[in-house]
Design a protein around this motif. Structure first.
Motif, PDB file in Angstrom:
ATOM      1  N   ILE A 166       0.841  -1.205   0.000  1.00 20.42           N
ATOM      2  CA  ILE A 166       0.000   0.000   0.000  1.00 20.42           C
ATOM      3  C   ILE A 166       0.871   1.248   0.000  1.00 20.42           C
TER       4      ILE A 166
ATOM      5  N   ARG B 129      -7.369   8.602   6.325  1.00 19.51           N
ATOM      6  CA  ARG B 129      -7.918   7.985   5.113  1.00 19.51           C
ATOM      7  C   ARG B 129      -7.128   6.724   4.741  1.00 19.51           C
ATOM      8  N   LEU B 130      -5.815   6.777   4.903  1.00 20.17           N
ATOM      9  CA  LEU B 130      -4.973   5.609   4.625  1.00 20.17           C
ATOM     10  C   LEU B 130      -5.387   4.430   5.506  1.00 20.17           C
TER      11      LEU B 130
ATOM     12  N   ALA C 239      -9.535   3.625   4.804  1.00 24.14           N
ATOM     13  CA  ALA C 239      -9.907   3.202   3.458  1.00 24.14           C
ATOM     14  C   ALA C 239      -9.020   2.091   2.907  1.00 24.14           C
ATOM     15  N   ARG C 240      -7.754   2.075   3.277  1.00 21.00           N
ATOM     16  CA  ARG C 240      -6.837   1.116   2.652  1.00 21.00           C
ATOM     17  C   ARG C 240      -6.441  -0.013   3.597  1.00 21.00           C
TER      18      ARG C 240
ATOM     19  N   SER D 158      -9.333  -2.277   5.194  1.00 20.94           N
ATOM     20  CA  SER D 158     -10.078  -3.067   4.210  1.00 20.94           C
ATOM     21  C   SER D 158      -9.352  -4.357   3.817  1.00 20.94           C
TER      22      SER D 158
END
Length: 77
Positions: A25, A54-55, A58-59, A62
């Motif tokens: 990522i 957000r990192l 969202a990443r 997930s």
């Protein structure tokens, strides 16, 4: 630049795969499986606290196999 450690708990037997997936990522500088109460520890960086959030949300969260995360921003005292 904001740096943080993300402590991750995973499903049993998923730590190695989670660390490998997370290491790919953008914003993650290191991801290692460890022993103890957490299964993976990640070093991450972002331009702002909002971007870091957000990192993580969202990443990182997930990724399949993660059950819990704890984000620890680095402070310079």
């Amino acid at each position: 630049m904001v740096h943080a450690y993300i402590l991750i708990q995973t499903e049993v037997g998923k730590a190695a795969q989670v660390a490998k997936t997370i290491s790919e990522i953008t914003g993650v500088t290191k991801a290692e499986d460890v022993t103890g109460p957490y299964d993976v520890i990640v070093r991450a960086e972002a331009e702002s606290v909002d971007e870091l959030g957000r990192l993580v949300v969202a990443r990182v969260q997930s990724v399949d196999g993660i059950t819990r995360t704890l984000t620890c921003p680095v402070v310079n005292l």
